[in-house]
Design an enzyme around this catalytic site. Structure first.
Site, PDB file in Angstrom:
ATOM      1  CG  ASP A 121       2.058  -0.221   3.062  1.00 28.49           C
ATOM      2  OD1 ASP A 121       1.294  -0.958   2.405  1.00 28.49           O
ATOM      3  OD2 ASP A 121       1.724   0.905   3.468  1.00 28.49           O
ATOM      4  CG  HIS A 132      -1.532  -0.527   4.777  1.00 30.70           C
ATOM      5  ND1 HIS A 132      -0.943   0.471   4.042  1.00 30.70           N
ATOM      6  CD2 HIS A 132      -2.837  -0.162   4.916  1.00 30.70           C
ATOM      7  CE1 HIS A 132      -1.848   1.397   3.743  1.00 30.70           C
ATOM      8  NE2 HIS A 132      -3.003   1.035   4.262  1.00 30.70           N
ATOM      9  CB  SER A 148      -4.590   3.853   4.626  1.00 28.62           C
ATOM     10  OG  SER A 148      -4.783   3.143   3.433  1.00 28.62           O
TER      11      SER A 148
END
Length: 676
Positions: free
Chosen positions: A619, A651, A537
């Site tokens: 995602d 994600h 991320s």
């Protein structure tokens, strides 16, 4: 890009419940943990104390490689730790145990007949009975105060007479006209999440929130459906704004038990959530931010009194963020979960004065439940070397002891390494802290390769927890010294420290990270010539940024990272996040300049370090196109690269077989570049 609060802690916790001294040597009982070991560990969650305080129901989840899914089962243990037993089994998966008001029945959500529905089983055991048959299943539920109905959260088609994803020609195409058409890893166009009442006697279904909003909120909430002690009212949380994709304006509304127009009790433009009625119903505690559009602002504990309409903050003078709350039965105090300098700490806060006392510290203590008589609390406790288990303590922290040891047999044969805190001077002369985890069988006379891990959020933190995905002990088990830095932007070190990263993605945190790595490499047992870095991320963003700003690493791993902030802005769903982080939208020239300033895409001409790129098709927070762009740049540059693509993950990588592949691919990639 945050989703949920994580655990924390400064030191490991021994089985006796006494925190180990920082830097104390853990015994080395056995072998290094393997990927198979890691996947076989059972995860404990969601403790619920029975109305008489004698039993605790909880969920134990196991990864099933054969079914390629995570299977949950309901377990029950006496509140003194005796009589441990499994209360559910069979097909499907079970979660969300909830005691009926009389304690005779344990309800839970199960997929045993396909879709997630509410089932119940006698507290003494027996065959479960099905209670709901909602077309789109149940995400959560609660018993009514009289036990005659359920308050259920479920998806409905919206508008009510439309079914998403189809048209008169039978196409699977999707049509939408508004933002927030997808969220995290699911499509939301044509559906709404609503609160329903299900009558147990006649199976009647009443929509208590029959309006065009997701209730409870889909984003930035907590425990967002609360029943009043009288049973005649409930508090819910939703975002009333017309465009929720750009707004963090969650508010708390009161609903009569028979429906009716919602009445707001908060009107701030920032995020208000997690209402909790006092035991006498005269006050409602909740959590509140003060900065609109900012998802990582400090959360204050507020107290609202409906009779007079007064409200006050119990933590206004405290530079810490409260993550979750629970009332003591006498209504005189609340138990609060607070992230504090690498720990998840439990505090007791006086409802009248706001005076606070640390109750439980060391490691990560979460999901606090208070016994009906107020004589003890039950909670989850974990550290970097101990997966979550149930623990118990008094409301003042005394009598701390462990109730379950769900992984005792396997852990007894493993050496999980050792986690130590360390500090250094970071950007602007600020004190910055992090962790160093040494591998199993650690020998200070040897020199070990280093794996530098970078957390996401970016307003998150590496905490002393058994991380379910980026597990420090699993990395260390491969023979690496794992180094983790809580750079500017991290949570738990004061709000100013957290705020420092916004509009500064590439300077202040990067300086902290490089200084923190330098400080770690001063240790004689690390090899400064064998260092790799990995992150997800925002951590994946930083890997891309690092690739254009230093060649000190032998290999890099970028998981679901932001490659180009401008393209990420146009494909993400929670638009308030990039709007705040870059100072505006893609329509604002100043914000576009900030995005360009901190865009790794503008430095690909310098990329030379071998990189593994990981991304999931589902995602919707950081679109898979970000990974595709990065991989294209690597190959055009002639840099050694590999792409690990998951068509069925969002994600996070959650499915057991995918997790196994993730670990083997990531560790093999690092091994191949850190071997001499």
């Amino acid at each position: 890009m945050r989703r949920a609060a994580a655990g924390a802690g400064l030191v490991a916790v021994l089985a006796s419940g006494v925190p180990a001294a920082a830097g104390a040597q853990r015994p080395s009982p056995g072998r290094a943990m393997t990927i198979a070991d890691f996947l076989s560990l059972r995860a404990v969650s969601d403790p619920q104390i029975s109305p008489d305080g004698r039993l605790v129901a909880f969920v134990v989840t196991t990864a099933s490689l054969s079914e390629n899914k995570n299977v949950g089962r309901i377990w029950v243990v006496a509140s003194d730790g005796s009589g441990l037993r499994q209360a559910s089994g069979g097909a499907g998966s079970d979660r969300a145990p909830r005691w009926s008001p009389d304690g005779a029945t344990l309800g839970f959500v199960s997929t045993r007949d396909g879709s997630p529905q509410v089932w119940r089983v006698s507290a003494r055991g027996g065959k479960p009975a099905k209670l709901t048959a909602l077309p789109r299943g149940v995400s959560d539920f609660a018993w009514s105060r009289d036990g005659k109905s359920l308050v259920v959260v479920s998806d409905l088609p919206w508008p009510p007479d439309a079914e998403p994803g189809t048209d008169s020609l039978g196409s699977d195409a999707r049509i939408w006209t508004e933002l927030f058409y997808r969220h995290w890893d699911e499509w939301r166009a044509g559906r709404r999440q609503h609160v329903l009442r299900v009558g147990l006697a006649d199976s009647s279904i009443t929509d208590l929130t029959p309006f065009d909003r997701d209730v409870p909120t889909l984003a930035l909430g907590g425990k967002d459906v609360a029943l009043a002690p009288s049973g005649g009212e409930l508090a819910v949380v939703y975002n009333p704004d017309s465009v929720v994709a750009t707004s963090t304006n969650n508010d708390i509304f009161l609903l009569r038990g028979d429906g009716g127009a919602p009445q707001p009790i908060t009107t701030s433009r920032a995020n208000d959530h997690s209402p909790a009625y006092s035991p006498d119903g005269r006050a409602i505690a909740y959590l509140a931010m003060s900065v609109p559009g900012f998802e990582a602002d400090r959360q204050q504990l507020m107290l609202y009194e409906p009779a007079g309409g007064s409200r006050r903050s119990l933590t206004a003078d405290w530079d810490r963020s409260v993550g979750a709350i629970a009332w003591a039965p006498d209504g005189k105090s609340l138990l609060a979960q607070v992230e504090e300098r690498g720990e998840q700490v439990v505090y007791r806060i006086d409802a009248a004065s706001g005076a606070r006392k640390r109750v439980v510290s060391g490691g990560s203590s979460t999901a606090v439940q208070v016994s009906p008589r107020g004589d003890f609390i039950v909670f989850l406790r974990q550290t970097a070397t101990a997966p979550p288990d149930l623990w118990r303590a008094s409301l003042d922290g005394g009598g701390l002891r462990q109730l379950t040891r769900m992984n005792q047999r396997l852990l007894a044969g493993l050496d999980l390494g050792r986690l130590e805190p360390y500090g250094f001077e970071g950007a602007g002369g600020d004190s910055v802290f992090g962790w160093i985890m040494t591998p199993p069988g650690f020998d200070p006379a040897r020199r070990y390769p280093v794996l530098f891990l970078i957390h996401g959020g970016p307003q998150g933190a590496w905490d002393d927890e058994w991380h379910p995905r980026w597990n420090y002990a699993m990395f260390a088990a491969r023979g690496y010294v794992a180094v983790l830095v809580n750079f500017h932007g991290s949570t738990g070190y004061g709000q100013a420290f957290t705020n420092a990263i916004s509009e500064h993605w590439g300077d202040v945190p990067y300086e902290d990270l490089m200084r923190g790595l330098d400080a770690a490499l001063e240790r004689p047992y690390v090899d400064p010539d064998r260092v790799a870095a990995a992150g997800a991320s925002y951590g994946g963003y930083m890997i891309y940024w690092i690739a254009g700003h230093t060649n000190r690493f032998r290999a890099l791993v970028a998981h679901d990272g932001v490659f180009n902030p401008r393209s990420m802005f146009g494909t993400t769903e929670e638009l308030w996040f990039p709007t705040h982080e870059f100072g505006g939208t893609m329509l604002d020239s100043a914000a576009r300049r900030t995005m360009e300033r901190w865009s790794p895409a503008n430095f690909v001409d310098r990329w030379a370090t071998p990189m593994l790129v990981v991304h999931g098709q589902r995602d919707y927070r950081v679109d898979v196109s970000e990974g595709f762009q990065a991989f294209t740049a690597l190959k055009l540059r002639g840099v050694p690269a590999k792409f690990l693509y998951f068509p069925d993950e969002g994600h996070f990588v959650l499915k057991p077989r995918n997790r196994r592949l993730w670990w083997s691919t990531v560790l093999d990639w690092i091994d191949s570049h850190l071997s001499r």
